[in-house]
Scaffold this motif. Structure first.
Motif, mmCIF file in Angstrom:
data_model
loop_
_atom_site.group_PDB
_atom_site.id
_atom_site.type_symbol
_atom_site.label_atom_id
_atom_site.label_comp_id
_atom_site.label_asym_id
_atom_site.label_seq_id
_atom_site.Cartn_x
_atom_site.Cartn_y
_atom_site.Cartn_z
ATOM 1 N N SER A 83 0.910 -1.258 0.006
ATOM 2 C CA SER A 83 0.018 0.019 0.009
ATOM 3 C C SER A 83 0.709 1.368 0.039
ATOM 4 C CB SER A 83 -0.935 0.213 1.196
ATOM 5 O OG SER A 83 -0.311 0.185 2.275
ATOM 6 N N CYS A 84 0.469 2.349 -0.398
ATOM 7 C CA CYS A 84 0.942 3.596 -0.307
ATOM 8 C C CYS A 84 0.025 4.695 -0.396
ATOM 9 C CB CYS A 84 2.117 3.695 -1.528
ATOM 10 S SG CYS A 84 1.149 3.762 -3.315
ATOM 11 N N PHE A 85 0.469 5.913 0.316
ATOM 12 C CA PHE A 85 -0.487 7.053 0.190
ATOM 13 C C PHE A 85 -0.025 8.146 -0.596
ATOM 14 C CE2 PHE A 85 -3.767 9.486 1.991
ATOM 15 C CZ PHE A 85 -2.968 10.878 2.356
ATOM 16 N N THR A 116 -5.146 6.500 -1.014
ATOM 17 C CA THR A 116 -4.256 5.319 -0.648
ATOM 18 C C THR A 116 -4.465 4.101 -1.543
ATOM 19 O OG1 THR A 116 -4.542 5.731 1.745
ATOM 20 C CG2 THR A 116 -3.630 3.589 1.166
ATOM 21 N N HIS A 117 -3.480 3.690 -2.209
ATOM 22 C CA HIS A 117 -3.385 2.513 -2.961
ATOM 23 C C HIS A 117 -3.187 1.214 -2.331
ATOM 24 C CE1 HIS A 117 -3.678 5.456 -6.535
ATOM 25 N NE2 HIS A 117 -2.667 6.109 -5.855
ATOM 26 N N TYR A 118 -3.986 0.242 -2.766
ATOM 27 C CA TYR A 118 -3.565 -1.147 -1.998
ATOM 28 C C TYR A 118 -3.275 -2.124 -3.319
ATOM 29 C CZ TYR A 118 -5.572 0.994 2.100
ATOM 30 O OH TYR A 118 -5.749 1.634 3.375
ATOM 31 N N MET A 178 -4.221 1.358 5.649
ATOM 32 C CA MET A 178 -3.116 2.073 5.764
ATOM 33 C C MET A 178 -3.878 3.465 6.647
ATOM 34 S SD MET A 178 -0.052 3.289 3.509
ATOM 35 C CE MET A 178 1.089 4.690 3.914
ATOM 36 N N TYR A 179 -3.161 4.107 7.372
ATOM 37 C CA TYR A 179 -3.563 5.463 7.938
ATOM 38 C C TYR A 179 -2.386 6.060 8.688
ATOM 39 C CZ TYR A 179 -4.444 3.078 12.300
ATOM 40 O OH TYR A 179 -4.367 2.203 13.512
ATOM 41 N N ARG A 180 -2.469 7.021 8.705
ATOM 42 C CA ARG A 180 -1.143 7.657 9.517
ATOM 43 C C ARG A 180 -1.650 8.838 10.665
ATOM 44 N NH1 ARG A 180 1.445 10.044 4.457
ATOM 45 N NH2 ARG A 180 2.608 11.780 5.450
#
Length: 121
Positions: free
Chosen positions: A51-53, A60-62, A72-74
């Motif tokens: 995953s990337c933000f 967010t991509h998965y 995913m979270y930040r």
């Protein structure tokens, strides 16, 4: 000195959950100037993106293999990015890495040391 430190890995049964953390320190700018990605590498396999933000688009991509199961979270106030992993499968077994890149760069410049996730059947 930039450091990305992953934690939260471990051994879990199939169907279980884990939450990985990636604590960032020493980045030249605030965390929100960086795109954070999670990657994994299983034995004998190439590293794959999980995953990337996308900071610019704020989405967010998965990867297809984790979509619907991982989130995913930040928390920029804690300089920490999380990967909530639910519905774990044996094929999710791998070393998980977080990485950071400046939002206008294409390559990830900073990498953590990795944390092992093992899912038993």
């Amino acid at each position: 000195q930039v450091q990305l430190v992953e934690s939260g890995g471990g051994l879990v049964q199939a169907g279980g959950s884990l939450r990985l953390s990636c604590a960032a320190s020493g980045l030249p700018l605030d965390l929100h100037y960086y795109a954070i990605g999670w990657f994994r590498q299983a034995p004998g396999k190439v590293r794959e993106g999980v995953s990337c933000f996308n900071s610019a688009a704020k989405i967010t991509h998965y990867s297809d293999s984790v979509k619907g199961r991982f989130t995913m979270y930040r928390d920029n106030t804690k300089n920490t990015v999380y990967l909530q992993m639910d519905g774990l499968k044996p094929e999710d077994t791998a070393v998980y890495y977080c990485a950071a890149r400046y939002i206008y760069d294409t390559a990830y410049a900073y990498w953590g040391q990795g944390t092992q996730v093992t899912v038993s059947s």
